[in-house]
Write a protein that holds these residues in place. Structure first.
Motif, PDB file in Angstrom:
ATOM      1  N   UNK A 293      13.374  -6.197  10.682  1.00  0.00           N
ATOM      2  CA  UNK A 293      12.338  -6.332   9.720  1.00  0.00           C
ATOM      3  C   UNK A 293      11.685  -7.944   9.898  1.00  0.00           C
ATOM      4  N   UNK A 294      12.427  -8.801  11.068  1.00  0.00           N
ATOM      5  CA  UNK A 294      12.422  -9.364  10.766  1.00  0.00           C
ATOM      6  C   UNK A 294      10.740 -10.503  11.675  1.00  0.00           C
ATOM      7  N   UNK A 295      10.266 -10.303  10.852  1.00  0.00           N
ATOM      8  CA  UNK A 295       8.194 -10.519  11.212  1.00  0.00           C
ATOM      9  C   UNK A 295       8.235 -11.133  12.318  1.00  0.00           C
ATOM     10  N   UNK A 296       8.814 -12.503  12.891  1.00  0.00           N
ATOM     11  CA  UNK A 296       8.927 -12.985  13.160  1.00  0.00           C
ATOM     12  C   UNK A 296       8.716 -11.907  15.302  1.00  0.00           C
ATOM     13  N   UNK A 297       9.866 -11.551  15.350  1.00  0.00           N
ATOM     14  CA  UNK A 297       9.555 -10.274  16.258  1.00  0.00           C
ATOM     15  C   UNK A 297       8.658  -9.085  16.906  1.00  0.00           C
ATOM     16  N   UNK A 298       8.887  -8.477  14.941  1.00  0.00           N
ATOM     17  CA  UNK A 298       8.036  -7.549  16.193  1.00  0.00           C
ATOM     18  C   UNK A 298       6.268  -7.945  15.751  1.00  0.00           C
ATOM     19  N   UNK A 299       5.982  -8.805  15.241  1.00  0.00           N
ATOM     20  CA  UNK A 299       4.831  -9.284  15.132  1.00  0.00           C
ATOM     21  C   UNK A 299       4.479 -10.674  16.505  1.00  0.00           C
ATOM     22  N   UNK A 300       5.451 -11.331  16.345  1.00  0.00           N
ATOM     23  CA  UNK A 300       4.619 -12.569  17.756  1.00  0.00           C
ATOM     24  C   UNK A 300       5.862 -11.949  19.104  1.00  0.00           C
TER      25      UNK A 300
ATOM     26  N   UNK B 285      16.533  -7.772  14.881  1.00  0.00           N
ATOM     27  CA  UNK B 285      15.567  -7.596  15.105  1.00  0.00           C
ATOM     28  C   UNK B 285      14.538  -6.330  13.488  1.00  0.00           C
TER      29      UNK B 285
ATOM     30  N   UNK C 235       4.598  -9.599  20.620  1.00  0.00           N
ATOM     31  CA  UNK C 235       3.303  -9.004  21.281  1.00  0.00           C
ATOM     32  C   UNK C 235       2.685 -10.343  21.690  1.00  0.00           C
TER      33      UNK C 235
END
Lengths: 121, 121
Positions: B13-20, B11, B22
């Motif tokens: 710095x994974x952009x997929x998780x932090x942004x998607x 999780x 939401x």
DNA sequence: CAGGATCCACATGGATACTG
DNA sequence: CAGTATCCATGTGGATCCTG
């Protein structure tokens, strides 16, 4: 042209909701991206790659994706047992869209996280 | 080339998780699609179009999207009060990806729902 | 190894009443 | 009209133990 009341509106036949709600869970997107990249992957390997998904949730996620015809399950009668998962043809048609969304997230995440911090309610 | 352990993995710095993550909530995608189609829309109108979203959840959804710089909020000091929401430039760059995903869902929903019913655990 | 079965914690989200 | 605040139901997901 459809009526707007059908496009959004009370859930019943709204395709966005019935189909995409599933992808909104915590792990589906990750699994699809992983399978899209690695091809055929066994259960334990998926779990290691993702790192913090429980057995239970990975099982549920894979079953749901299988039920929707997005991934397929392949059992090899070996000892110890081996089970591999891969995207179906339908899953392959979905993959590029997920990848594009992922790419967008990657490109925008820094700015978004910055905005998120500066935002005052 | 990145290491795989960074692309998926815990999780942080994974952009997929932090942004998607939401976008994975119940209403964000619907709101983005609606604003993408209608342009500038006021609160009550969004609520009517979607049909079954509560005030609370619509408020939270819009605030979250605003915090992420995806939608912008515009207050008109009239009586009665009028507030309109629309996509930001960033939101506009996200829109086509959501639309494609939505289109995919629409094209595949019938087969998926059929498979879903026939699927036996 | 792959997963089924439980129990449980928490986050998400709905209903209702109230306010600027 | 466009929220805010509160209480409460449920779903999602994690930890643990057990099985083919």
């Amino acid at each position: 042209m459809k009526k707007n009341s059908e496009k959004f509106g009370p859930s019943d036949k709204c395709p966005v909701r019935t189909v995409l709600d599933r992808l909104g869970d915590k792990w589906s997107v990750l699994v699809i991206l992983l399978l899209g990249e690695k091809g055929s992957v066994r259960f334990s390997h998926i779990q290691k790659e993702i790192g913090d998904v429980s057995q239970k949730m990975l099982t549920i996620t894979l079953k749901t994706l299988e039920a929707d015809g997005i991934v397929s399950r392949h059992v090899f009668a070996e000892v110890p047992l081996r089970v591999e998962y891969r995207l179906t043809e339908r899953g392959e048609t979905l993959l590029p869209h997920i990848q594009q969304l992922s790419a967008w997230a990657e490109q925008n995440m820094r700015h978004i996280l910055k905005d998120r911090k500066q935002y005052v309610a």
